[in-house]
Design a protein around this motif. Structure first.
Motif, PDB file in Angstrom:
ATOM      1  N   LEU A  80     -11.313  23.025   4.429  1.00 30.27           N
ATOM      2  CA  LEU A  80     -11.634  22.242   3.401  1.00 30.27           C
ATOM      3  C   LEU A  80     -11.807  20.748   3.833  1.00 30.27           C
ATOM      4  O   LEU A  80     -12.398  19.723   3.330  1.00 30.27           O
ATOM      5  N   HIS A  81     -10.937  20.311   5.042  1.00 30.38           N
ATOM      6  CA  HIS A  81     -10.957  18.926   5.590  1.00 30.38           C
ATOM      7  C   HIS A  81     -12.323  18.849   6.486  1.00 30.38           C
ATOM      8  O   HIS A  81     -12.337  17.645   7.049  1.00 30.38           O
ATOM      9  N   HIS A  82     -13.017  19.876   6.519  1.00 34.00           N
ATOM     10  CA  HIS A  82     -14.136  19.759   7.564  1.00 34.00           C
ATOM     11  C   HIS A  82     -15.396  19.746   6.793  1.00 34.00           C
ATOM     12  O   HIS A  82     -15.322  20.578   5.877  1.00 34.00           O
ATOM     13  N   ARG A  83     -16.046  18.680   6.676  1.00 32.57           N
ATOM     14  CA  ARG A  83     -17.201  18.458   5.762  1.00 32.57           C
ATOM     15  C   ARG A  83     -18.328  19.603   5.712  1.00 32.57           C
ATOM     16  O   ARG A  83     -18.672  20.118   4.513  1.00 32.57           O
ATOM     17  N   ASP A  84     -18.587  20.060   6.809  1.00 31.19           N
ATOM     18  CA  ASP A  84     -19.573  21.064   6.978  1.00 31.19           C
ATOM     19  C   ASP A  84     -19.056  22.262   6.460  1.00 31.19           C
ATOM     20  O   ASP A  84     -19.792  23.071   5.844  1.00 31.19           O
ATOM     21  N   PHE A  85     -17.824  22.808   7.057  1.00 25.95           N
ATOM     22  CA  PHE A  85     -17.113  24.056   6.662  1.00 25.95           C
ATOM     23  C   PHE A  85     -17.218  23.950   5.000  1.00 25.95           C
ATOM     24  O   PHE A  85     -17.382  24.928   4.450  1.00 25.95           O
ATOM     25  N   ALA A  86     -16.693  22.762   4.343  1.00 26.60           N
ATOM     26  CA  ALA A  86     -16.506  22.889   3.007  1.00 26.60           C
ATOM     27  C   ALA A  86     -17.919  23.285   2.373  1.00 26.60           C
ATOM     28  O   ALA A  86     -18.060  23.814   1.325  1.00 26.60           O
ATOM     29  N   ARG A  87     -18.822  22.564   2.915  1.00 29.67           N
ATOM     30  CA  ARG A  87     -20.420  22.771   2.547  1.00 29.67           C
ATOM     31  C   ARG A  87     -20.942  24.136   2.639  1.00 29.67           C
ATOM     32  O   ARG A  87     -21.438  24.678   1.535  1.00 29.67           O
ATOM     33  N   TYR A  88     -20.655  24.686   3.637  1.00 31.04           N
ATOM     34  CA  TYR A  88     -21.057  26.118   3.882  1.00 31.04           C
ATOM     35  C   TYR A  88     -20.390  27.130   2.931  1.00 31.04           C
ATOM     36  O   TYR A  88     -21.010  27.926   2.394  1.00 31.04           O
ATOM     37  N   CYS A  89     -19.084  26.785   2.816  1.00 29.41           N
ATOM     38  CA  CYS A  89     -18.423  27.993   2.065  1.00 29.41           C
ATOM     39  C   CYS A  89     -18.376  27.872   0.547  1.00 29.41           C
ATOM     40  O   CYS A  89     -18.342  28.699   0.010  1.00 29.41           O
ATOM     41  N   ALA A  90     -18.901  26.849   0.176  1.00 32.83           N
ATOM     42  CA  ALA A  90     -19.138  26.438  -1.414  1.00 32.83           C
ATOM     43  C   ALA A  90     -20.715  26.856  -1.750  1.00 32.83           C
ATOM     44  O   ALA A  90     -21.185  26.944  -2.874  1.00 32.83           O
ATOM     45  N   THR A  91     -21.580  27.493  -0.675  1.00 35.18           N
ATOM     46  CA  THR A  91     -22.966  27.290  -0.882  1.00 35.18           C
ATOM     47  C   THR A  91     -22.948  29.025  -1.474  1.00 35.18           C
ATOM     48  O   THR A  91     -22.737  29.793  -0.903  1.00 35.18           O
ATOM     49  N   ALA A  92     -23.795  29.051  -2.614  1.00 38.33           N
ATOM     50  CA  ALA A  92     -24.124  30.424  -3.319  1.00 38.33           C
ATOM     51  C   ALA A  92     -25.285  30.819  -2.663  1.00 38.33           C
ATOM     52  O   ALA A  92     -25.331  32.300  -2.567  1.00 38.33           O
ATOM     53  N   VAL A  93     -26.542  30.150  -2.460  1.00 40.17           N
ATOM     54  CA  VAL A  93     -27.700  30.631  -2.098  1.00 40.17           C
ATOM     55  C   VAL A  93     -28.361  29.970  -1.173  1.00 40.17           C
ATOM     56  O   VAL A  93     -27.982  28.539  -1.354  1.00 40.17           O
ATOM     57  N   ALA A  94     -28.885  30.397  -0.115  1.00 41.68           N
ATOM     58  CA  ALA A  94     -29.662  29.533   0.810  1.00 41.68           C
ATOM     59  C   ALA A  94     -30.678  30.264   1.132  1.00 41.68           C
ATOM     60  O   ALA A  94     -30.886  31.767   1.177  1.00 41.68           O
ATOM     61  N   GLU A  95     -31.863  29.843   1.932  1.00 45.52           N
ATOM     62  CA  GLU A  95     -32.973  30.200   2.436  1.00 45.52           C
ATOM     63  C   GLU A  95     -32.426  30.637   3.961  1.00 45.52           C
ATOM     64  O   GLU A  95     -32.133  29.735   4.686  1.00 45.52           O
ATOM     65  N   PHE A  96     -33.121  31.551   4.367  1.00 50.98           N
ATOM     66  CA  PHE A  96     -32.851  32.477   5.849  1.00 50.98           C
ATOM     67  C   PHE A  96     -34.193  32.580   6.372  1.00 50.98           C
ATOM     68  O   PHE A  96     -35.157  33.213   5.807  1.00 50.98           O
ATOM     69  N   PRO A  97     -34.636  32.130   7.613  1.00 51.55           N
ATOM     70  CA  PRO A  97     -35.786  32.235   8.178  1.00 51.55           C
ATOM     71  C   PRO A  97     -36.309  33.750   8.529  1.00 51.55           C
ATOM     72  O   PRO A  97     -35.408  34.295   9.014  1.00 51.55           O
ATOM     73  N   GLY A  98     -37.554  34.096   8.081  1.00 51.17           N
ATOM     74  CA  GLY A  98     -38.108  35.505   8.469  1.00 51.17           C
ATOM     75  C   GLY A  98     -39.123  35.203   9.461  1.00 51.17           C
ATOM     76  O   GLY A  98     -39.204  34.170  10.010  1.00 51.17           O
ATOM     77  N   GLY A  99     -39.611  36.158   9.593  1.00 49.74           N
ATOM     78  CA  GLY A  99     -40.968  36.170  10.548  1.00 49.74           C
ATOM     79  C   GLY A  99     -42.065  35.390  10.081  1.00 49.74           C
ATOM     80  O   GLY A  99     -42.380  35.585   9.046  1.00 49.74           O
ATOM     81  N   GLY A 100     -42.730  35.031  10.947  1.00 48.74           N
ATOM     82  CA  GLY A 100     -44.208  34.373  10.533  1.00 48.74           C
ATOM     83  C   GLY A 100     -44.144  33.260   9.637  1.00 48.74           C
ATOM     84  O   GLY A 100     -45.137  32.813   8.871  1.00 48.74           O
ATOM     85  N   GLY A 101     -43.114  32.665   9.758  1.00 44.77           N
ATOM     86  CA  GLY A 101     -42.969  31.080   8.853  1.00 44.77           C
ATOM     87  C   GLY A 101     -42.419  31.305   7.665  1.00 44.77           C
ATOM     88  O   GLY A 101     -42.265  30.388   6.642  1.00 44.77           O
ATOM     89  N   TRP A 102     -41.876  32.544   6.995  1.00 41.64           N
ATOM     90  CA  TRP A 102     -41.624  32.802   5.747  1.00 41.64           C
ATOM     91  C   TRP A 102     -40.100  32.947   5.822  1.00 41.64           C
ATOM     92  O   TRP A 102     -39.413  32.946   6.907  1.00 41.64           O
ATOM     93  N   SER A 103     -39.398  32.882   4.511  1.00 42.01           N
ATOM     94  CA  SER A 103     -38.066  32.986   4.601  1.00 42.01           C
ATOM     95  C   SER A 103     -37.540  33.612   3.534  1.00 42.01           C
ATOM     96  O   SER A 103     -38.388  33.851   2.584  1.00 42.01           O
ATOM     97  N   TYR A 104     -36.416  34.261   3.383  1.00 44.40           N
ATOM     98  CA  TYR A 104     -35.960  34.993   2.044  1.00 44.40           C
ATOM     99  C   TYR A 104     -34.504  34.334   1.787  1.00 44.40           C
ATOM    100  O   TYR A 104     -33.683  33.807   2.751  1.00 44.40           O
ATOM    101  N   ASP A 105     -34.301  34.493   0.459  1.00 40.13           N
ATOM    102  CA  ASP A 105     -32.965  34.211  -0.128  1.00 40.13           C
ATOM    103  C   ASP A 105     -31.615  35.038   0.581  1.00 40.13           C
ATOM    104  O   ASP A 105     -31.766  36.221   0.393  1.00 40.13           O
ATOM    105  N   ILE A 106     -30.583  34.473   0.907  1.00 41.10           N
ATOM    106  CA  ILE A 106     -29.342  35.217   1.121  1.00 41.10           C
ATOM    107  C   ILE A 106     -28.308  34.611  -0.083  1.00 41.10           C
ATOM    108  O   ILE A 106     -28.151  33.454  -0.312  1.00 41.10           O
ATOM    109  N   HIS A 107     -27.573  35.622  -0.343  1.00 40.56           N
ATOM    110  CA  HIS A 107     -26.506  35.206  -1.360  1.00 40.56           C
ATOM    111  C   HIS A 107     -25.178  35.240  -0.931  1.00 40.56           C
ATOM    112  O   HIS A 107     -24.803  36.383   0.024  1.00 40.56           O
ATOM    113  N   ASN A 108     -24.025  34.452  -1.459  1.00 41.10           N
ATOM    114  CA  ASN A 108     -22.829  34.431  -0.892  1.00 41.10           C
ATOM    115  C   ASN A 108     -22.188  35.679  -1.334  1.00 41.10           C
ATOM    116  O   ASN A 108     -22.402  36.011  -2.527  1.00 41.10           O
ATOM    117  N   THR A 109     -21.486  36.446  -0.407  1.00 41.17           N
ATOM    118  CA  THR A 109     -20.985  37.631  -0.996  1.00 41.17           C
ATOM    119  C   THR A 109     -19.539  37.516  -1.588  1.00 41.17           C
ATOM    120  O   THR A 109     -18.913  38.557  -2.018  1.00 41.17           O
TER     121      THR A 109
END
Length: 389
Positions: A220-249
């Motif tokens: 929690l004292h590390h800015r990037d750690f705190a940001r990543y662990c609080a993220t609910a949804v993000a885009e993840f790169p797929g093939g051919g320039g497209w991406s898909y949503d990944i959800h926090n488990t």
């Protein structure tokens, strides 16, 4: 007969006399008290770790403090994230397999050395050692990713494939495990033994509710750690320039699968393997207070029990704020650097008694040197007069 020294020897001798007096003068005049500004002050008292090493539930409630909720987990901890005080715990140092909650230690170790904007094209070797049944985010050979994409894969999807690539980028699998081990020791997490940085079930790999709370709090004292662990949804790169949503488990964060999201939840990381069962490190903030809770391997209920037991412990922790005495501290075992010895002048560190002694000695020595100089001067003048006769 000529008695005495040559006249030109008189001046150097007197110069020596004066120099001696000046050198001794501070010893006689430094009688005022002084304080070394760099001297280490008294350490604040912290709860001893012994109570947390006892078996069973440990809590020190005040009168009319709400009772602890029923929790079936083999081990759990409730701690204040700001102070590090452990409010209550059950078998806090019991060594258990951590599953993917060990990724918190992986992130603490590797995040600082890999800038998020770096791009990397994955090769086949980086994905060759994934364990059967590993959780994956979909990292593919020959595809280029930013480091920040891979971290989203670690925190949200608990992707072991992303961990393998990041470990290779930061020095290799074995070297990363060794650095994680060193990081754990530096943080005071002495129950943790790292063999597989992704948390994959490996004989001998263990952690504890106490250690995982230490990792979560540090994150929690590390800015990037705190940001990543609080993220609910993000885009993840797929093939051919497209991406898909990944959800926090972490269902306590997202409210997925019928689990009610916890108000004020910050993250941090959940995990599961057949050997470890369900594990969770969670942090929440309410009314300016932040709590960290670890729950390891509930023995009752279904796959969502870990979230419900974490919820009940967070509720209790906020309700019991200020109404329990700590049973330990997340800082109790942390390595503290020893202050280096300093070369301090004798005068600066002299006590009042020793200062007066030095002043007396300085006065005697100075008088002796001055007397010797006067005698030398007189003898020199006498020698001059005898020669003139």
């Amino acid at each position: 007969m000529t008695i005495g020294f040559r006249s030109r020897a008189v001046v150097p001798t007197c110069v020596l006399c004066v120099a001696g007096l000046l050198a001794l003068a501070p010893a006689g005049t430094a009688a005022h008290p002084g304080t070394d500004p760099d001297a280490p002050g008294p350490r604040p008292a912290t709860p001893q770790p012994a109570l947390l090493y006892r078996l069973g539930t440990q809590v020190r409630p005040h009168p009319r403090t709400p009772g602890l909720p029923p929790v079936s987990a083999l081990s759990w901890v409730v701690a204040d994230a700001r102070t590090g005080e452990v409010l209550a715990a059950h078998d806090a140092h019991r060594k258990l397999p951590p599953a993917s909650t060990l990724k918190t230690l992986f992130a603490l170790t590797v995040l600082p050395v890999l800038p998020g904007g770096v791009r990397h094209t994955v090769d086949a070797e980086e994905l060759s050692d994934l364990g059967p049944g590993s959780s994956l985010v979909g990292v593919a050979e020959g595809r280029t990713y930013r480091v920040t994409d891979l971290w989203n894969g670690v925190f949200l999807n608990s992707g072991n494939d992303a961990v393998h690539v990041l470990a290779r980028l930061s020095g290799g699998w074995r070297a990363t495990a060794q650095r994680m081990q060193a990081k754990a020791r530096a943080l005071g997490a002495r129950d943790t033994h790292v063999l597989s940085p992704d948390g994959y079930d490996t004989p001998g790999q263990v952690s504890s509710a106490y250690d995982l709370a230490v990792f979560g709090r540090a994150g929690l004292h590390h800015r990037d750690f705190a940001r990543y662990c609080a993220t609910a949804v993000a885009e993840f790169p797929g093939g051919g320039g497209w991406s898909y949503d990944i959800h926090n488990t972490n269902r306590l964060l997202t409210g997925a699968d019928g689990v009610e999201p916890y108000p004020g939840l910050i993250g941090i990381k959940n995990g599961y393997t057949s050997n470890a069962g369900h594990t969770l490190v969670a942090a929440a903030r309410r009314s300016g207070r932040t709590l960290v809770v670890t729950v390891m391997n509930p023995q009752e209920g279904g796959r969502h029990t870990v979230y419900e037991e974490a919820r009940s412990l967070l509720d209790w922790g906020f309700d019991a704020a200020g109404r329990v005495d700590p049973v330990g501290s997340l800082d109790a075992l942390r390595a503290r650097p020893r202050p280096a010895p300093e070369a301090v002048p004798v005068v600066a560190t002299a006590t009042p008694d020793t200062r007066s002694a030095w002043a007396a000695k300085g006065g005697i020595a100075g008088a002796a040197v001055l007397g010797a100089g006067v005698v030398t001067l007189v003898l020199g003048l006498v020698g001059i007069r005898l020669r003139r006769r």
